[in-house]
Design a protein around this motif. Structure first.
Motif, mmCIF file in Angstrom:
data_model
loop_
_atom_site.group_PDB
_atom_site.id
_atom_site.type_symbol
_atom_site.label_atom_id
_atom_site.label_comp_id
_atom_site.label_asym_id
_atom_site.label_seq_id
_atom_site.Cartn_x
_atom_site.Cartn_y
_atom_site.Cartn_z
ATOM 1 N N GLU A 180 -47.855 -24.391 -40.037
ATOM 2 C CA GLU A 180 -48.237 -25.774 -40.363
ATOM 3 C C GLU A 180 -47.738 -26.205 -41.739
ATOM 4 O OE1 GLU A 180 -50.389 -23.523 -39.230
ATOM 5 O OE2 GLU A 180 -51.094 -24.282 -37.279
ATOM 6 N N ILE A 181 -47.730 -25.289 -42.693
ATOM 7 C CA ILE A 181 -47.262 -25.639 -44.040
ATOM 8 C C ILE A 181 -45.771 -25.955 -44.012
ATOM 9 C CG2 ILE A 181 -46.929 -24.799 -46.404
ATOM 10 C CD1 ILE A 181 -49.493 -23.150 -46.050
ATOM 11 N N LEU A 182 -44.990 -25.146 -43.302
ATOM 12 C CA LEU A 182 -43.558 -25.406 -43.188
ATOM 13 C C LEU A 182 -43.292 -26.702 -42.423
ATOM 14 C CD1 LEU A 182 -42.023 -21.869 -42.487
ATOM 15 C CD2 LEU A 182 -42.048 -23.158 -44.617
ATOM 16 N N GLN A 183 -44.069 -26.954 -41.391
ATOM 17 C CA GLN A 183 -43.925 -28.209 -40.651
ATOM 18 C C GLN A 183 -44.144 -29.401 -41.577
ATOM 19 O OE1 GLN A 183 -46.628 -27.992 -37.277
ATOM 20 N NE2 GLN A 183 -45.782 -26.027 -36.645
ATOM 21 N N SER A 184 -45.128 -29.284 -42.442
ATOM 22 C CA SER A 184 -45.401 -30.348 -43.403
ATOM 23 C C SER A 184 -44.264 -30.483 -44.407
ATOM 24 C CB SER A 184 -46.722 -30.066 -44.137
ATOM 25 O OG SER A 184 -46.957 -31.013 -45.134
#
Length: 300
Positions: free
Chosen positions: A175-179
Motif C-alpha cells: 500500500e505504501i508503494l502504491q501511494s
C-alpha cells in the motif's frame, strides 16, 4: 470442664499443626517454581539482548563495510532483486554493468536485505525490484512495512527506485508503494508480445535514448489499474493493440517524489517461467532498463 479444655487444646494444636503444614508445603513447592520461572525469564532476556546486540553490531559493521567499499571503488551501488531467481538479477547486472560502468551492481537475495544498507543516494544510487508474480516483499506484515518505509525515506532523500509489473498489484499488499506511485494495478490481459509506443508529447527525455518509436517486448501480459494524480505522472510509453482492453494502457510510469524519482515498468509476467523480455533478456528491455535508471538517478 476438664474435658472441654482438653478438647479445646486438641483443636488449637490441630489448627497450629495444619497452619504449619500448609506453610511448609507452600514454601517447599512454590519457591522452586518461582526460582525456575525467574531463571527462565532471566535466560530469555539475556538471549534476547545478546541476539539484539549481535544483530545491531552486524548491521553497523555491514553499513561501515558498504560505505568503505563505495569510497574505495568510487562506485555507488545499484541493488537489484527479482522474485524468481537471483541468476536473473545477476544476468541483468552483467548487461547493465557494461552500459553503466561507473556503478557497482549488487544482486540481493531478499527485499529485506536493503534494510542493511544506508538510505543515502551517495552510497546507494538506485534500488530495483523486479516482481514477475504476485509475490509479497515479505509474508511478515511488519517487515513488509519496514521495507516500504525504507524505500519511501530513501526516495524522498533523493534516491531512485524502479519497480516492475506486480510490485503495485493490489494483492501484493504494498500500500505504501502504491501511494508513492499514485497507481494501483488491479486488472490484466495475457498476451505474448506487447507493442510499446512512444508518447511524442514528451520530448528529448533520456527515457527514449536508443529506442525506436515503436517496439515489441515479450512481457507475456499487460496490466493496468487506477492512476491517481495524473498531473504528477509522466507516461513515456503506451500499449498499442487491436484488443480494446489492452490498447492505450501505460507501460512505463515516471514520477518524482521529494528529492527522488520513481519508475514503474510493465515488464514482465511469470507463468511457468519468467517472460522472455526479462529472463532472456531482450536487448531492447536492457536499453529501456538502462534509460529508466538514468532518468531515476537524474543522470543526463
Amino acid at each position: 470442664m476438664e474435658d472441654k479444655e482438653a478438647q479445646s487444646n486438641i483443636i488449637l494444636n490441630h489448627k497450629r499443626h495444619r497452619k504449619s503444614l500448609v506453610v511448609n508445603i507452600d514454601i517447599t513447592q512454590i519457591l522452586p517454581i518461582i526460582s525456575d520461572a525467574a531463571k527462565e525469564i532471566v535466560s530469555t532476556i539475556l538471549v534476547g539482548l545478546i541476539a539484539w546486540f549481535k544483530d545491531s553490531i552486524y548491521e553497523k559493521l555491514f553499513l561501515l563495510h558498504s560505505r568503505i567499499k563505495v569510497k574505495m571503488s568510487g562506485k555507488p551501488l545499484i541493488l537489484i532483486w527479482n522474485d524468481s531467481d537471483i541468476e536473473i538479477s545477476e544476468t541483468l547486472s552483467d548487461h547493465l554493468r557494461n552500459m553503466l560502468p561507473h556503478y557497482r551492481f549488487v544482486p540481493i537475495n531478499t527485499p529485506k536485505d536493503i534494510l542493511r544498507y544506508p538510505r543515502n543516494p551517495k552510497f546507494v544510487a538506485a534500488v530495483m525490484f523486479i516482481v514477475t508474480d504476485v509475490t509479497k516483499l515479505s509474508e511478515d506484515e511488519n517487515i513488509r512495512r519496514k521495507i516500504q518505509e525504507w524505500l519511501k525515506v530513501y526516495v524522498r532523500n533523493g534516491g531512485a527506485f524502479i519497480g516492475t509489473h506486480d510490485i503495485i498489484y493490489r494483492r501484493t499488499r504494498n500500500e505504501i508503494l502504491q501511494s508513492m506511485f499514485g497507481y494501483t494495478v488491479n486488472d490484466f490481459q495475457r498476451v505474448d508480445k506487447v507493442l510499446y509506443v512512444k508518447n511524442k508529447e514528451l520530448k528529448n527525455s533520456i527515457i527514449f535514448k536508443d529506442l525506436p518509436d515503436e517496439f515489441y517486448l515479450s512481457d507475456g501480459e499487460v496490466i493496468w489499474g487506477v492512476l491517481k494524480q495524473k498531473s504528477m505522472t509522466e507516461i513515456p510509453f503506451y500499449s498499442k493493440s487491436e484488443d480494446a482492453r489492452v490498447n492505450g494502457k501505460p507501460l512505463v510510469l515516471l514520477r518524482k517524489l521529494g528529492d527522488g524519482r520513481l519508475v514503474w515498468l510493465n515488464s514482465a509476467d511469470k507463468k511457468e517461467e519468467v517472460a522472455a523480455s526479462v529472463s532472456k533478456p531482450e536487448e531492447l528491455f536492457i536499453v529501456l532498463l538502462r534509460n529508466c535508471l538514468l532518468w531515476a538517478m537524474d543522470v543526463e
